[in-house]
Design an enzyme around this catalytic site. Structure first.
Site, PDB file in Angstrom:
ATOM      1  N   GLU A 282      13.411  -3.869  -4.250  1.00 19.27           N
ATOM      2  CA  GLU A 282      12.356  -4.079  -5.236  1.00 19.27           C
ATOM      3  C   GLU A 282      12.797  -3.668  -6.635  1.00 19.27           C
ATOM      4  O   GLU A 282      12.451  -4.312  -7.622  1.00 19.27           O
ATOM      5  CB  GLU A 282      11.099  -3.292  -4.842  1.00 19.27           C
ATOM      6  CG  GLU A 282       9.931  -3.527  -5.793  1.00 19.27           C
ATOM      7  CD  GLU A 282       8.799  -2.536  -5.596  1.00 19.27           C
ATOM      8  OE1 GLU A 282       7.689  -2.838  -6.049  1.00 19.27           O
ATOM      9  OE2 GLU A 282       9.029  -1.459  -5.030  1.00 19.27           O
TER      10      GLU A 282
ATOM     11  N   SER B  26      -1.405  -3.806  -6.836  1.00 17.81           N
ATOM     12  CA  SER B  26      -1.482  -5.142  -7.425  1.00 17.81           C
ATOM     13  C   SER B  26      -1.779  -6.178  -6.343  1.00 17.81           C
ATOM     14  O   SER B  26      -1.235  -6.090  -5.237  1.00 17.81           O
ATOM     15  CB  SER B  26      -0.163  -5.493  -8.127  1.00 17.81           C
ATOM     16  OG  SER B  26       0.076  -4.627  -9.210  1.00 17.81           O
TER      17      SER B  26
ATOM     18  N   GLY C  26       0.832  -1.192   0.000  1.00 17.25           N
ATOM     19  CA  GLY C  26       0.000   0.000   0.000  1.00 17.25           C
ATOM     20  C   GLY C  26       0.866   1.241   0.000  1.00 17.25           C
ATOM     21  O   GLY C  26       1.118   1.830   1.067  1.00 17.25           O
TER      22      GLY C  26
END
Length: 380
Positions: free
Chosen positions: A246, A163, A129
């Site tokens: 990431e 997602s 989030g």
């Protein structure tokens, strides 16, 4: 310098390829391979479980958390092979590459014992989030707030482009816990268990794939204070470290290079001549994939030497966006309108390239960070 993989890395890669050749053809196709679809998520649990049985889901984790302490290079070899096949781990790659390590680095013993075993077993789905309607490219301007009420936080706000938000069991949530703070100050990370009272999840149709984008609306959602990851108000340091993993944890260039080679092979097997325009597009795209690969390896080398995150991660991320876009252009040049046939590999590449500059931090923000952090230019 000539770069070459060590013999144990090559043997490991061969084992992974043999497993993928046997497992994927009969299971990984159609709706199963569409990012975010329920079939994709269901299959990713099966597939991640098979990886976990072989010690391949979280091989880089410490043994105390279910890993084998594999080197960053071993993890890179695994990631390249999985991403070239379209990432059958689905959302599990986030869990293994940065959500789990973030909980290891900043979580309490209770958080680690609760959240890490399901990740290493491959049977849980997380979402992140981060982005908001008015702060998608600038996370530090987030407005979702979490007000302390005794032993709980009361969360209100919205997250968007999330997602797997419609199928996730947990959310790695970025909130503002100090309403008087600005920018990077006063931010905290909460581990939210889903579903939760007051949390509304709305699916947003998108070009990338079914269920790829979701909106999370928090209305007085109560989250225990014990679910905060790291110190209160100091979540920016926590999430910045997570984002550095990431950005190169997903070697998207490997998928782009794989799709490009398949498009070329399909054209040659059909005796279609590649004209000068197509050859030039192929050359540019292959060069971009190679540049992204080398820049990614530079970041992996930093990790292998236990160096702190650097702007090289931003550079690798920007290079991967360029590679994805240029491969999509090359596919269009090679196959023309046939590239737009829904469900084909090249079609998937074209659609993914449209969103390539958004995932894991927008392309433009990466360029701004590179200009400031690497080139030393003033902030505009």
């Amino acid at each position: 310098m000539e770069f070459g993989w060590e013999s144990d890395h090559l043997a490991y890669r061969d084992d992974v390829v043999a497993f993928l050749d046997e497992e994927l053809p009969s299971h990984w196709h159609g709706a199963t391979a569409v990012l975010g679809s329920r079939e994709n998520v269901a299959y990713s649990r099966r597939f991640a479980g098979l990886l976990a049985e072989r010690g391949w889901l979280t091989p880089h984790w410490p043994s105390e958390y279910g890993g084998e302490e594999a080197s960053p290079w071993m993890l890179a070899a695994l990631g390249e092979e999985l991403w070239s096949r379209g990432e059958p781990r689905g959302p599990q790659y986030m869990n293994a590459n940065w959500i789990g390590p973030s909980i290891m680095a900043h979580g309490t013993p209770e958080q680690q014992s609760r959240y890490l075993p399901p990740i290493s077993a491959g049977n849980v789905v997380w979402c992140q989030g981060f982005s908001e309607p008015d702060s998608g490219t600038d996370l530090a301007s987030l407005r979702t707030r979490a007000e302390r009420d005794g032993a709980e936080y009361v969360v209100n706000g919205e997250k968007i482009w999330t997602s797997y938000g419609d199928v996730a069991e947990h959310c790695y949530l970025l909130v503002r816990t100090d309403p008087q703070s600005e920018r990077h100050q006063g931010i905290s990370v909460l581990l939210v268990d889903m579903p939760a009272d007051g949390l509304e999840v709305n699916t947003i149709p998108g070009v990338v794939g079914e269920h790829s984008f979701n909106e999370l609306v928090f209305r007085d959602v109560r989250v225990p204070v014990e679910n905060r990851l790291g110190p209160e108000h100091e979540g920016w340091a926590v999430v910045r470290e997570a984002l550095s993993f990431e950005r190169v944890g997903a070697p998207r260039w490997a998928r782009a290079a794989f799709v490009l080679n398949e498009a070329i092979e399909a054209a040659l097997s059909a005796d279609r001549k590649l004209d000068e325009v197509a050859l030039q597009a192929i050359g540019v795209a292959k060069s971009a994939c190679e540049a992204a690969r080398i820049l990614s390896y530079r970041v992996i080398d930093e990790r292998a030497r236990d160096l702190p995150p650097s702007p090289h991660g931003n550079m690798a991320r920007a290079a991967m966006v360029q590679a994805e876009r240029l491969v999509a252009e090359a596919c269009l040049t090679i196959d023309g309108p046939e590239t737009l046939a829904y469900g084909s590999r090249a079609d998937h590449q074209v659609r993914k390239s449209l969103a390539a500059g958004v995932a894991a931090g927008t392309y433009e923000v990466q360029l701004n960070l590179i200009s400031r952090l690497h080139l030393g230019l003033p902030k505009g």
